[in-house]
Design a protein around this motif. Structure first.
Motif, mmCIF file in Angstrom:
data_model
loop_
_atom_site.group_PDB
_atom_site.id
_atom_site.type_symbol
_atom_site.label_atom_id
_atom_site.label_comp_id
_atom_site.label_asym_id
_atom_site.label_seq_id
_atom_site.Cartn_x
_atom_site.Cartn_y
_atom_site.Cartn_z
ATOM 1 N N THR A 10 -18.394 12.026 -0.864
ATOM 2 C CA THR A 10 -17.090 11.980 -0.228
ATOM 3 C C THR A 10 -16.270 13.216 -0.597
ATOM 4 O O THR A 10 -16.185 13.581 -1.763
ATOM 5 N N ALA A 11 -15.669 13.824 0.408
ATOM 6 C CA ALA A 11 -14.820 14.994 0.157
ATOM 7 C C ALA A 11 -13.537 14.556 -0.536
ATOM 8 O O ALA A 11 -12.907 13.578 -0.129
ATOM 9 N N ILE A 12 -13.160 15.285 -1.600
ATOM 10 C CA ILE A 12 -11.900 14.981 -2.283
ATOM 11 C C ILE A 12 -10.794 15.933 -1.835
ATOM 12 O O ILE A 12 -9.634 15.697 -2.119
ATOM 13 N N ALA A 13 -11.189 16.977 -1.117
ATOM 14 C CA ALA A 13 -10.228 17.913 -0.537
ATOM 15 C C ALA A 13 -10.926 18.675 0.570
ATOM 16 O O ALA A 13 -12.140 18.862 0.540
ATOM 17 N N SER A 14 -10.153 19.096 1.551
ATOM 18 C CA SER A 14 -10.707 19.947 2.608
ATOM 19 C C SER A 14 -9.623 20.917 3.061
ATOM 20 O O SER A 14 -8.436 20.604 3.023
ATOM 21 N N PHE A 15 -10.085 22.091 3.459
ATOM 22 C CA PHE A 15 -9.185 23.141 3.905
ATOM 23 C C PHE A 15 -9.740 23.727 5.191
ATOM 24 O O PHE A 15 -10.949 23.918 5.332
ATOM 25 N N GLU A 16 -8.856 24.021 6.130
ATOM 26 C CA GLU A 16 -9.245 24.567 7.426
ATOM 27 C C GLU A 16 -9.514 26.067 7.325
ATOM 28 O O GLU A 16 -8.822 26.774 6.577
ATOM 29 N N PRO A 17 -10.497 26.575 8.096
ATOM 30 C CA PRO A 17 -10.724 28.026 8.122
ATOM 31 C C PRO A 17 -9.442 28.757 8.522
ATOM 32 O O PRO A 17 -8.683 28.290 9.364
ATOM 33 N N GLY A 18 -9.202 29.876 7.863
ATOM 34 C CA GLY A 18 -8.006 30.654 8.151
ATOM 35 C C GLY A 18 -6.773 30.134 7.443
ATOM 36 O O GLY A 18 -5.714 30.742 7.515
ATOM 37 N N ASP A 19 -6.906 28.994 6.777
ATOM 38 C CA ASP A 19 -5.769 28.408 6.069
ATOM 39 C C ASP A 19 -6.152 28.029 4.645
ATOM 40 O O ASP A 19 -5.618 27.097 4.068
ATOM 41 N N TYR A 20 -7.147 28.764 4.095
ATOM 42 C CA TYR A 20 -7.580 28.481 2.730
ATOM 43 C C TYR A 20 -6.466 28.851 1.754
ATOM 44 O O TYR A 20 -5.893 29.929 1.833
ATOM 45 N N PRO A 21 -6.164 27.945 0.814
ATOM 46 C CA PRO A 21 -5.122 28.270 -0.160
ATOM 47 C C PRO A 21 -5.657 29.203 -1.241
ATOM 48 O O PRO A 21 -6.866 29.245 -1.498
ATOM 49 N N ASP A 22 -4.755 29.952 -1.859
ATOM 50 C CA ASP A 22 -5.181 30.688 -3.044
ATOM 51 C C ASP A 22 -5.151 29.681 -4.205
ATOM 52 O O ASP A 22 -4.815 28.505 -4.024
ATOM 53 N N LEU A 23 -5.522 30.121 -5.385
ATOM 54 C CA LEU A 23 -5.635 29.211 -6.508
ATOM 55 C C LEU A 23 -4.288 28.591 -6.896
ATOM 56 O O LEU A 23 -4.211 27.403 -7.235
ATOM 57 N N VAL A 24 -3.221 29.357 -6.804
ATOM 58 C CA VAL A 24 -1.893 28.814 -7.116
ATOM 59 C C VAL A 24 -1.533 27.706 -6.130
ATOM 60 O O VAL A 24 -1.067 26.628 -6.515
ATOM 61 N N GLN A 25 -1.775 27.945 -4.859
ATOM 62 C CA GLN A 25 -1.478 26.939 -3.842
ATOM 63 C C GLN A 25 -2.357 25.701 -4.025
ATOM 64 O O GLN A 25 -1.880 24.576 -3.868
ATOM 65 N N ALA A 26 -3.625 25.906 -4.356
ATOM 66 C CA ALA A 26 -4.529 24.777 -4.571
ATOM 67 C C ALA A 26 -4.032 23.913 -5.729
ATOM 68 O O ALA A 26 -4.053 22.679 -5.647
ATOM 69 N N ARG A 27 -3.578 24.554 -6.800
ATOM 70 C CA ARG A 27 -3.017 23.804 -7.939
ATOM 71 C C ARG A 27 -1.789 22.999 -7.520
ATOM 72 O O ARG A 27 -1.594 21.871 -7.972
ATOM 73 N N GLU A 28 -0.949 23.574 -6.670
ATOM 74 C CA GLU A 28 0.248 22.872 -6.203
ATOM 75 C C GLU A 28 -0.105 21.715 -5.277
ATOM 76 O O GLU A 28 0.501 20.647 -5.343
ATOM 77 N N LEU A 29 -1.091 21.922 -4.408
ATOM 78 C CA LEU A 29 -1.496 20.887 -3.462
ATOM 79 C C LEU A 29 -2.223 19.733 -4.132
ATOM 80 O O LEU A 29 -2.053 18.574 -3.740
ATOM 81 N N LEU A 30 -3.067 20.060 -5.119
ATOM 82 C CA LEU A 30 -3.911 19.048 -5.759
ATOM 83 C C LEU A 30 -3.878 19.204 -7.280
ATOM 84 O O LEU A 30 -4.864 19.580 -7.908
#
Length: 62
Positions: A10-30
């Motif tokens: 099961t996917a615990i996170a998914s990101f759309e092409p062209g909208d991949y977060p950087d590491l800072v954004q990923a930390r904020e999102l999850l």
């Protein structure tokens, strides 16, 4: 891009092409995946800085 737990398909996170977060954004999102983001950061810097250029901890020899 999908992020999966290795023990479960099961996917615990998914990101759309062209909208991949950087590491800072990923930390904020999850923020619950802090250990994963720490591992990603470690792997990135390990690959980016060759071993012979990394500073050694104090008290160790070459």
């Amino acid at each position: 891009m999908f992020v999966h737990n290795t023990s479960d398909p099961t996917a615990i996170a998914s990101f759309e092409p062209g909208d991949y977060p950087d590491l800072v954004q990923a930390r904020e999102l999850l923020p619950e995946l802090a250990k994963l983001w720490d591992a990603v950061r470690h792997d990135f810097w390990t690959a980016a800085i060759p071993a012979h250029r990394r500073p050694r901890p104090p008290g160790t020899s070459a």
